[in-house]
Every structure is written in structure tokens, then in C-alpha cells.
Design an enzyme around this catalytic site. Structure first.
Site, PDB file in Angstrom:
ATOM      1  N   GLY A 184      -4.613   3.416   1.432  1.00  0.00           N
ATOM      2  CA  GLY A 184      -4.884   3.092   2.831  1.00  0.00           C
ATOM      3  C   GLY A 184      -3.647   2.729   3.629  1.00  0.00           C
TER       4      GLY A 184
ATOM      5  N   HIS B   8       2.704  -6.868   2.253  1.00  0.00           N
ATOM      6  CA  HIS B   8       1.730  -7.809   2.820  1.00  0.00           C
ATOM      7  C   HIS B   8       1.778  -9.120   2.036  1.00  0.00           C
ATOM      8  CE1 HIS B   8      -0.855  -4.850   5.125  1.00  0.00           C
ATOM      9  NE2 HIS B   8      -0.304  -3.999   4.276  1.00  0.00           N
TER      10      HIS B   8
ATOM     11  N   HIS C 192       6.303   2.857   7.266  1.00  0.00           N
ATOM     12  CA  HIS C 192       7.552   2.090   7.221  1.00  0.00           C
ATOM     13  C   HIS C 192       7.262   0.980   6.217  1.00  0.00           C
ATOM     14  CE1 HIS C 192      11.160   0.157   9.465  1.00  0.00           C
ATOM     15  NE2 HIS C 192      10.883  -0.601   8.407  1.00  0.00           N
TER      16      HIS C 192
ATOM     17  N   HIS D  71       6.416  -1.950   3.935  1.00  0.00           N
ATOM     18  CA  HIS D  71       6.072  -3.339   4.263  1.00  0.00           C
ATOM     19  C   HIS D  71       5.320  -3.963   3.100  1.00  0.00           C
ATOM     20  CE1 HIS D  71       2.967  -0.607   5.772  1.00  0.00           C
ATOM     21  NE2 HIS D  71       2.087  -1.527   5.441  1.00  0.00           N
TER      22      HIS D  71
ATOM     23  N   ASN E 247       0.868  -1.178   0.000  1.00  0.00           N
ATOM     24  CA  ASN E 247       0.000   0.000   0.000  1.00  0.00           C
ATOM     25  C   ASN E 247       0.902   1.225   0.000  1.00  0.00           C
ATOM     26  OD1 ASN E 247      -2.551  -1.275   0.064  1.00  0.00           O
ATOM     27  ND2 ASN E 247      -2.323  -1.685   2.246  1.00  0.00           N
TER      28      ASN E 247
END
Ligand code: 5GP
Ligand code: ZN
Length: 111
Positions: free
Chosen positions: A92, A101, A97, A99, A86
Site C-alpha cells: 500500500g 512510519h 519517496h 519514508h 511500506n
């Protein structure tokens, strides 16, 4: 720096860590949206894909190789899974930091 993922990396905040090396940590999302929901996080504090630098090329590549490995470990490699970054408000993004998913363990609806 008041970054929740940096605190997880420094073990100041506990999380369910399933993989870690010098550059990258993988832990379970605290609010999973599927049976398997992992966050693949570089230890370097990069805000988002927008702030990626040329020197991060290998790091980003390694995040995907680790995604491949943990997908096997979590037994979602055969049935499939989704990898998502994202970026920013419209997507959203809530934690600033970087990342990735990794989501799976059920049939995932699109959009
Ligand atoms: P984003 O919406 O920024 O792409 O994703 C941030 C993710 O981090 C969310 O899915 C959220 O549930 C997860 N998250 C936020 N705080 C924590 C935390 O303290 N521990 C863990 N394990 N996950 C968190
Ligand atoms: Zn951070």
C-alpha cells in the site's frame, strides 16, 4: 519533480515538522492512524527500499536513531510504537519517496 515529500522538504508545502537536520526531516502524517503518527523522511529522493544503494547505509541507520529520539520526544518510547516501511503496491505504498512510519500512542492491532 512532482513529489509531495520533496515539496514538504523544500517548504513549498506546509507540514507539521517536529525534527529536521541536513539529511532527514520528520513531520506528522496528514491522515494519522494513531495518536502519534510521524513520517521519518530522508531528504534524498529515494523511491523505496527497493532502490536503496550501498551508499545509503548510514542514512538508513540515522533514520532509526532519529526514530529513537522522536519516540522519546513524543513520549511513546516507554509504552512502545511501530516502525514501518511500506514497499510497493501490495504493502500500500502511496508516496514514492522513502519514508519510515512511526506509529504509537495506543495499543496497535497486528495485521
Ligand atoms: P505510504 O502509504 O506511502 O506508506 O504512506 C504515505 C503517507 O503519507 C500516508 O500515511 C499519508 O497520509 C501521508 N501523506 C500523504 N500526503 C501527505 C502530505 O501532503 N502531508 C503529510 N503530512 N502527510 C502526507
Ligand atoms: Zn521526493
Amino acid at each position: 519533480m512532482n513529489c509531495i515529500f520533496c515539496k514538504i522538504i523544500k517548504k513549498q508545502v506546509t507540514s507539521d515538522i517536529i525534527f529536521e537536520n541536513e539529511r532527514i526531516i520528520v513531520f506528522k502524517d496528514i491522515e494519522p492512524i494513531a495518536p502519534v503518527h510521524l513520517l521519518i523522511v530522508p531528504k534524498k529522493h529515494i523511491l523505496s527500499i527497493n532502490q536503496l544503494e550501498d551508499e545509503d547505509k548510514e542514512l538508513i541507520g540515522e533514520m532509526f536513531l532519529i526514530a529513537r529520539e522522536v519516540s522519546k520526544q513524543e513520549k511513546v518510547d516507554k509504552n512502545g510504537y511501530r516502525l514501518i516501511f511500506n514497499v510497493g503496491e501490495d504493502a500500500g505504498q502511496t508516496v514514492d519517496h522513502l519514508h519510515l512510519h512511526l506509529i504509537g500512542g495506543k495499543k496497535l492491532p497486528w495485521a
